[in-house]
Design a protein around this motif. Structure first.
Motif: not given
Length: 383
Positions: A97-118
């Motif tokens: 975090n201290s060296y990253s100006d933008y925070g985010d996740i990586l997610v492929a189109p085929e990944c389900s929303q439920s898996a991300l939430e879980h």
């Protein structure tokens, strides 16, 4: 003790929490493949996170909490988080975090929303932190899919008042010279006056370092200049401490990814201003810029910024992004600003108390500022 934990399945999707350096190293190929497929920023690359983890100090105060979603043997999501203890409080935040100006996740189109939430729910339920503070979220960040307030499985995240602005230079100019011509006469004169003052001290050169130029002398010079600047302004940063390996490790990641651009202004062969930049998505991102304070009257840092902005336009880049940090030069040259949001959630009683106190302080501050504005308005009306 760090270890990898297999936490369950959702259909064909398998969830995992990476908590050890060995497992982090083992998923490099799958992570890099996902990063390339999703065209992620360098801050979310495996190389960046690994360089940070292998060089960061005080591992006893930190732990990896990196969520992965697998579809059979194919990695389809990475949620790169870590914990850190500061001032007696345990935070969950972005890894590196201290060296990253933008925070985010990586997610492929085929990944389900439920898996991300879980996978986010599993990180939350495993604990090891008092407060989750997820910051530096761009408006279009994929991370909003799980970190937006009210999204995930009853986890209470609130929009936090801590926001940052990313200033950018973007527009339609035929050349860098045309861009410079749009600025006030005083700005142009100051830029040219600074170059003239440098030329009075010796031969002045602006250049982009070639890929085969040794990096060690450049980074040593940059760190030396940055330490002097930090001392003058009563600031600290372990990124530039003598003997610390983190800066070299991160720059090596940039070089290996092919996104590193280092610009310098030299006077008689000595570097008087240096900027480590990143080029991705046709955008020049200014990671670190510094200058020799002995030449401060000539403003070589500003001169270098003007030079690399012109270079970027002349080379077909669509934007220069100054990234985070509220320095005056950014708003001076910027044509637009993007607000980076943050969210906060308390997991423990201590975290709840700290969160409540933080909101209370912010409310008091807002009321005082509002009262001050009303007083100013009343004074103007009376006048």
């Amino acid at each position: 003790m760090n270890e990898t934990v297999l936490i369950g399945t959702i259909g064909v999707e398998r969830l995992e929490i990476v908590s050890s350096a060995d497992r982090l190293a083992a998923v490099e190929a799958a992570w890099t493949s996902l990063w390339q497929r999703t065209d992620g920023l360098i801050f979310q690359s495996h190389g960046w996170i690994s360089a940070w983890w292998s060089t960061v100090a005080d591992h006893s105060k930190r732990a990896l909490k990196i969520g992965l979603v697998w579809n059979d043997d194919r990695l389809v999501a990475v949620v790169p988080l870590a914990t850190c203890r500061r001032k007696g409080l345990r935070f969950l935040e972005w890894a590196a975090n201290s060296y990253s100006d933008y925070g985010d996740i990586l997610v492929a189109p085929e990944c389900s929303q439920s898996a991300l939430e879980h996978v986010w729910a599993r990180i939350w339920s495993e604990g090891g932190f008092d407060v989750a503070f997820i910051n530096r979220l761009l408006p279009d960040a994929a991370a909003h899919r799980i970190f937006a307030p009210g999204v995930s499985n009853g986890i209470k995240l609130r929009r936090n008042h801590r926001e940052e602005v990313s200033y950018r230079v973007a527009g339609e100019w035929a050349s860098g010279a045309e861009w410079l011509a749009t600025h006030p006469k005083k700005t142009r004169q100051n830029y040219r006056r600074g170059l003239k003052m440098l030329e009075e001290a010796g031969e002045v050169t602006f250049r982009l370092l070639p890929p085969d130029e040794p990096l060690e002398p450049v980074l040593e010079r940059l760190s030396e200049l940055k330490r002097r600047w930090l001392t003058q302004h009563s600031r600290e940063s372990d990124l530039f401490q003598e003997g610390e390996p983190i800066l070299a490790a991160l720059v090596d990641v940039l070089a290996r990814a092919g996104v590193l651009r280092i610009f310098v202004i030299e006077c008689n062969g000595a570097m008087v201003a240096v900027s480590i930049n990143i080029v991705q998505h046709d955008v020049m991102m200014a990671f670190v810029t510094t200058y020799d304070p002995e030449f401060s009257r000539a403003s070589p840092g500003v001169g270098l910024i003007v030079e690399y902005i012109q270079w970027s336009i002349d080379n077909g880049l669509r934007m220069v992004d100054f990234l985070c940090g509220g320095y005056a030069f950014k708003s001076r040259f910027a044509t637009e600003g993007v607000t980076l949001q943050s969210v906060l959630g308390a997991r423990t009683l201590l975290g709840s108390l700290v969160s409540f106190a933080d909101r209370l302080r912010q409310n008091i501050k807002s009321r005082r500022e509002s009262g001050s504005e009303q007083q100013d308005s009343s004074s103007e009306d009376a006048a």
